[in-house]
Write an enzyme that holds these catalytic residues in place. Structure first.
Site, short mmCIF file in Angstrom:
data_model
loop_
_atom_site.label_atom_id
_atom_site.label_comp_id
_atom_site.label_asym_id
_atom_site.label_seq_id
_atom_site.Cartn_x
_atom_site.Cartn_y
_atom_site.Cartn_z
N TYR A 7 21.62 40.80 46.65
CA TYR A 7 20.21 40.18 46.91
C TYR A 7 19.72 39.46 46.43
O TYR A 7 18.01 39.34 47.03
CB TYR A 7 19.54 42.17 47.79
CG TYR A 7 20.51 42.17 47.79
CD1 TYR A 7 21.19 42.75 48.91
CD2 TYR A 7 20.13 44.00 47.64
CE1 TYR A 7 21.99 43.68 49.51
CE2 TYR A 7 21.15 45.11 48.21
CZ TYR A 7 21.56 44.97 49.20
OH TYR A 7 22.42 45.86 49.72
N TYR A 34 21.74 49.92 59.21
CA TYR A 34 21.96 48.79 57.91
C TYR A 34 22.65 50.77 57.78
O TYR A 34 22.42 51.89 57.00
CB TYR A 34 20.95 49.33 56.57
CG TYR A 34 21.92 48.60 55.35
CD1 TYR A 34 22.54 47.53 55.07
CD2 TYR A 34 21.52 50.07 54.68
CE1 TYR A 34 22.62 46.89 53.91
CE2 TYR A 34 23.00 49.44 53.33
CZ TYR A 34 22.90 48.40 52.97
OH TYR A 34 23.67 48.30 51.77
N ASP A 39 24.42 58.61 59.64
CA ASP A 39 24.32 57.92 58.41
C ASP A 39 22.95 58.25 57.63
O ASP A 39 22.05 57.97 57.67
CB ASP A 39 24.16 56.52 58.39
CG ASP A 39 24.30 56.02 56.61
OD1 ASP A 39 24.10 56.80 56.14
OD2 ASP A 39 24.25 55.08 57.25
N LYS A 75 22.64 58.74 48.49
CA LYS A 75 21.37 58.27 47.48
C LYS A 75 21.56 59.50 47.17
O LYS A 75 21.49 60.20 45.65
CB LYS A 75 20.81 57.36 48.49
CG LYS A 75 21.09 56.39 48.80
CD LYS A 75 20.05 55.47 49.29
CE LYS A 75 20.10 54.03 49.66
NZ LYS A 75 20.86 53.27 50.94
#
Ligand SMILES: *Cc1c(COP(=O)(O)O)cnc(C)c1O
Length: 397
Positions: free
Chosen positions: A6, A133, A220, A247
């Site tokens: 990024y 996202y 999600d 995560k």
């Protein structure tokens, strides 16, 4: 050279070199920094947890990896039983992958093939939220709505976007339900899209609309799972057909994720027809080290009553910002272990990262947002210190 994420490599500032990490602190040559990013929201126990280190070393000495193709092992069986017992409803079928993006792709493939196996091959489109996202692979980008990708990757075929508003969702379903396989959301907090928060009532209405229009509901929970919103899973409030976890699943030790499907989805594949099988299998799925870490992480989470820690973080954050006012800040969002300060003008965050470092804090502001996704073990004094550094930034300007 290392190609960093990024970032424009030509203008990238020198990354901070980490020489150690312990608890909530990152160690650099210049000193220690409280990490408010939990390394992309995963390190819920802080760094270098002795108990997790121990079980990880033991598992390394047994075997580090075997594939899940035709083989199985105790860590993956135990983790599966644990996840099934933790998750609500009949979310009972765990498909493992090596990252959140892949696990979301798995959910998409499950949704499309579920209908295909049932003779409804026209149902292969998706509905997502604006500012969503879901990862960096092609389909997750397409279903997502991240401004960073719009220029180079505008392809949005077979994808509809709505705001978190039941009327909008209903209108899209009304016109297109015959081609829609699933509606996917980051429930309650849209993370990378700017820590945007919305009310659970939208999810309740979405559940009803999905049932009414024969559309699968995918949560999600890669970022929201394991307590981040103040709920163990948002799925405990409204039950989806498929939930994706990542995560914090592996507490920041080893990349891993899981796509968990309910009975209805699983039964759509379970048949005498070999063509109905689910054809996917990441090399490192169900990695024994990752599963061992996840099991120990969940054990500590439950034993140390992390949900009450998250509630306490939320209460402290609310207290710290209840009287805070700045004409630079247009919104302050707090939910569970998550804080977001949104500024009107992104130039007001210029220099913030260096200012935070000078004050002993590692922060990664983006666009118009300063956020904190705090490790759950953070102590009250440490958290209040972080908040006062944030507030001082706006006072001094
Ligand atoms: C981080 C994230 C992903 C992608 O996970 P990776 O492990 O980085 O591939 C997907 N969905 C959400 C909501 C995320 O926050």
């Amino acid at each position: 050279m290392i190609w960093y994420p990024y970032t424009q490599m030509k203008t990238m500032p020198e990354p901070i070199e980490i020489i150690g990490a312990e608890g909530i602190y990152l160690h650099t040559k210049e000193g220690n920094l409280i990490d408010t990013t939990t390394s992309w929201w995963s390190v819920i126990h802080g760094y270098n947890n002795k108990e997790i280190n121990e079980v990880l070393k033991n598992q390394v000495d047994q075997f580090a990896h075997v594939m899940l193709g035709g083989l199985t092992h105790k860590p993956v069986k135990d983790l599966t039983n644990k996840l099934i017992s933790l998750l609500p409803g009949d979310l009972n079928h765990c498909f493992y992958s090596d990252s959140g993006s892949v696990a979301v792709e798995v959910a998409f493939k499950m949704a499309v093939q579920f209908f295909y196996n049932n003779g409804q091959s026209e149902k292969k489109s998706f509905v997502g939220l604006t500012h969503a996202y879901h990862g960096d692979t092609f389909k997750t980008m397409a279903v997502g709505d991240d401004e960073d990708y719009h220029l180079a990757f505008p392809e949005k075929d077979g994808v509809f976007h709505v705001n978190p508003n039941a009327e909008e969702l209903k209108a899209v379903f009304e016109d297109h339900h015959q081609e829609i396989a699933a509606f996917i959301v980051e429930p309650l907090i849209q993370g990378a899209g700017g820590m945007r928060m919305y009310d659970v009532s939208f999810l309740e209405q979405a559940r009803k609309l999905c049932d009414q229009y024969n559309v699968l509901l995918i949560f999600d929970e890669v970022a929201t799972g394991f307590g981040r919103t103040g709920n163990m899973f948002v799925s405990d409030l409204v039950c989806p057909d498929i939930v994706v976890l990542g995560k914090a699943l592996t507490a920041g030790y080893i990349g891993h994720a899981v796509t968990v499907a309910n009975e209805k989805i699983f039964n759509g594949f379970y048949s005498d027809n070999p063509d109905h099988a689910f054809m996917h299998g990441p090399t490192f799925m169900g990695n024994p080290l990752a599963c061992t870490v996840a099991l120990k992480s969940i054990e500590i989470f439950e034993r140390e009553d992390y949900m009450s820690k998250v509630k306490k973080i939320e209460a402290i954050l609310k207290d710290e910002f209840k009287d805070f006012k700045s004409d630079k800040v247009c919104d302050i969002r707090i939910l569970g272990g998550c804080l977001c300060l949104e500024v009107i003008d992104s130039s007001d965050l210029k220099g913030f990262k260096d200012y935070a470092i000078k004050n002993g804090i590692h922060s990664r502001p983006f666009i118009n947002y300063i956020y904190g996704m705090f490790p759950y073990i953070i102590e009250e004094a440490e958290l209040r210190n972080v908040c006062s550094v944030y507030k001082k930034w706006f006072d001094k300007k």
